[in-house]
Design an enzyme around this catalytic site. Structure first.
Site, PDB file in Angstrom:
ATOM      1  N   LYS A   9     110.632 -16.205  69.658  1.00  0.00           N
ATOM      2  CA  LYS A   9     109.512 -17.282  69.208  1.00  0.00           C
ATOM      3  C   LYS A   9     109.228 -18.095  70.654  1.00  0.00           C
ATOM      4  CE  LYS A   9     110.873 -17.723  64.319  1.00  0.00           C
ATOM      5  NZ  LYS A   9     111.260 -18.690  63.388  1.00  0.00           N
ATOM      6  N   TYR A  49     103.341 -14.933  58.036  1.00  0.00           N
ATOM      7  CA  TYR A  49     104.186 -16.094  57.214  1.00  0.00           C
ATOM      8  C   TYR A  49     103.455 -16.168  55.977  1.00  0.00           C
ATOM      9  CZ  TYR A  49     107.328 -16.946  61.039  1.00  0.00           C
ATOM     10  OH  TYR A  49     108.542 -16.907  62.178  1.00  0.00           O
ATOM     11  N   ASN A 112     113.338 -22.355  65.960  1.00  0.00           N
ATOM     12  CA  ASN A 112     114.982 -21.759  65.861  1.00  0.00           C
ATOM     13  C   ASN A 112     115.104 -20.273  66.483  1.00  0.00           C
ATOM     14  OD1 ASN A 112     113.327 -20.273  64.085  1.00  0.00           O
ATOM     15  ND2 ASN A 112     114.706 -20.820  62.130  1.00  0.00           N
ATOM     16  N   HIS A 115     113.114 -14.799  65.245  1.00  0.00           N
ATOM     17  CA  HIS A 115     112.689 -14.148  63.866  1.00  0.00           C
ATOM     18  C   HIS A 115     113.198 -12.747  63.662  1.00  0.00           C
ATOM     19  CE1 HIS A 115     110.376 -12.986  60.243  1.00  0.00           C
ATOM     20  NE2 HIS A 115     110.194 -11.844  61.141  1.00  0.00           N
ATOM     21  N   GLU A 126     106.185  -6.166  58.633  1.00  0.00           N
ATOM     22  CA  GLU A 126     105.764  -7.125  59.885  1.00  0.00           C
ATOM     23  C   GLU A 126     105.887  -5.965  61.017  1.00  0.00           C
ATOM     24  OE1 GLU A 126     109.637  -9.314  59.481  1.00  0.00           O
ATOM     25  OE2 GLU A 126     108.788 -10.634  57.938  1.00  0.00           O
TER      26      GLU A 126
HETATM   27  P1  IDP Z   1     114.235 -17.265  58.440  1.00  0.00           P
HETATM   28  O1  IDP Z   1     113.270 -17.057  59.624  1.00  0.00           O
HETATM   29  O2  IDP Z   1     115.699 -17.751  58.633  1.00  0.00           O
HETATM   30  O3  IDP Z   1     113.938 -15.945  57.792  1.00  0.00           O
HETATM   31  P2  IDP Z   1     112.471 -18.549  56.266  1.00  0.00           P
HETATM   32  O4  IDP Z   1     112.805 -19.476  55.271  1.00  0.00           O
HETATM   33  O5  IDP Z   1     111.748 -17.012  56.107  1.00  0.00           O
HETATM   34  O6  IDP Z   1     113.577 -18.510  57.371  1.00  0.00           O
HETATM   35  O7  IDP Z   1     111.473 -19.670  57.204  1.00  0.00           O
HETATM   36  C1  IDP Z   1     110.586 -18.844  58.487  1.00  0.00           C
HETATM   37  C2  IDP Z   1     110.443 -19.793  59.370  1.00  0.00           C
HETATM   38  O8  IDP Z   1     109.837 -20.962  59.077  1.00  0.00           O
HETATM   39  C3  IDP Z   1     111.854 -20.253  59.825  1.00  0.00           C
HETATM   40  O9  IDP Z   1     112.686 -19.594  60.685  1.00  0.00           O
HETATM   41  C4  IDP Z   1     111.529 -21.851  60.510  1.00  0.00           C
HETATM   42  O10 IDP Z   1     111.134 -21.447  61.686  1.00  0.00           O
HETATM   43  C5  IDP Z   1     110.478 -22.177  59.436  1.00  0.00           C
HETATM   44  N1  IDP Z   1     110.787 -22.964  58.350  1.00  0.00           N
HETATM   45  C6  IDP Z   1     111.636 -22.697  57.422  1.00  0.00           C
HETATM   46  N2  IDP Z   1     111.995 -23.588  56.560  1.00  0.00           N
HETATM   47  C7  IDP Z   1     111.353 -24.570  57.144  1.00  0.00           C
HETATM   48  C8  IDP Z   1     111.402 -26.335  56.971  1.00  0.00           C
HETATM   49  O11 IDP Z   1     112.003 -26.684  56.026  1.00  0.00           O
HETATM   50  N3  IDP Z   1     110.938 -27.090  57.870  1.00  0.00           N
HETATM   51  C9  IDP Z   1     110.367 -26.551  58.939  1.00  0.00           C
HETATM   52  N4  IDP Z   1     110.454 -24.997  59.434  1.00  0.00           N
HETATM   53  C10 IDP Z   1     110.785 -24.460  58.725  1.00  0.00           C
HETATM   54 MG    MG Z   2     112.269 -15.336  56.610  1.00  0.00          MG
END
Ligand code: IDP
Ligand code: MG
Length: 155
Positions: A9, A49, A112, A115, A126
């Site tokens: 990312k 997304y 984070n 992805h 994807e």
């Molecule tokens: P993942 O990347 O671990 O699969 P997902 O729940 O699919 O997690 O969420 C996609 C991305 O959205 C996360 O990696 C993060 O960058 C962002 N994200 C998810 N939940 C939150 C939140 O509660 N606050 C801010 N960003 C979030």
């Molecule tokens: Mg996800």
């Protein structure tokens, strides 16, 4: 073998983590069959997304993922979807196991660093967002594949 979609990312690219993350993927023995750097457009980000549309963090997530270049990859390997998710660690970096990419490199739930697809259907969806079939370099063998071929199947 199966395949997954992985992206470094924008925070990972900006902080110079491309080499470190690719090294981890290669050292695991996974095979990178698609690789490109791109600046995600709004359209690409919204497709990627789509499942999060309507959630409180959605707009911020779209802003973040379009805020700079990402490195998009198609990665192949034995149980690679689960394996990559394991290497990435939990979504919230402070919940992630030490040694995982998110635990080692990230501080916030949003930024984070990496992805990875969460299931086969997501992976195919994807991959098709980011890559045309002709952009994938398939059909060559890594050393790990030669090793796998000489080993019995795991249950
Ligand atoms: P993942 O990347 O671990 O699969 P997902 O729940 O699919 O997690 O969420 C996609 C991305 O959205 C996360 O990696 C993060 O960058 C962002 N994200 C998810 N939940 C939150 C939140 O509660 N606050 C801010 N960003 C979030
Ligand atoms: Mg996800």
């Amino acid at each position: 073998m199966n395949r997954t979609f992985v992206a470094i990312k924008p925070d990972g690219v900006k902080r110079g983590l491309i080499g470190n993350i690719i090294r981890r993927i290669e050292h695991k023995g996974y095979k990178i069959v698609g690789l490109k750097m791109l600046q995600p457009t709004l359209e690409i980000a919204e497709q990627h997304y789509a499942e999060h549309k309507g959630k409180p963090f959605y707009q911020s997530l779209i802003n973040y993922i379009t805020s700079g270049p990402i490195v998009a990859m198609v990665v192949e390997g034995k149980n690679v979807i689960e394996g990559m998710r394991h290497m990435m660690g939990s979504t919230v970096p402070n919940d992630a196991q030490v040694g995982t990419i998110r635990a080692d490199f990230a501080q916030t739930k949003e930024c984070n660093t990496i992805h990875g697809s969460d299931c086969c259907e997501s992976a195919e969806r994807e991959i098709n967002i980011y890559f045309k079939p002709e952009e994938l370099c398939e059909g060559w063998k890594t050393m790990m594949e030669y090793v796998w071929e000489s080993m019995p199947e795991e249950s």
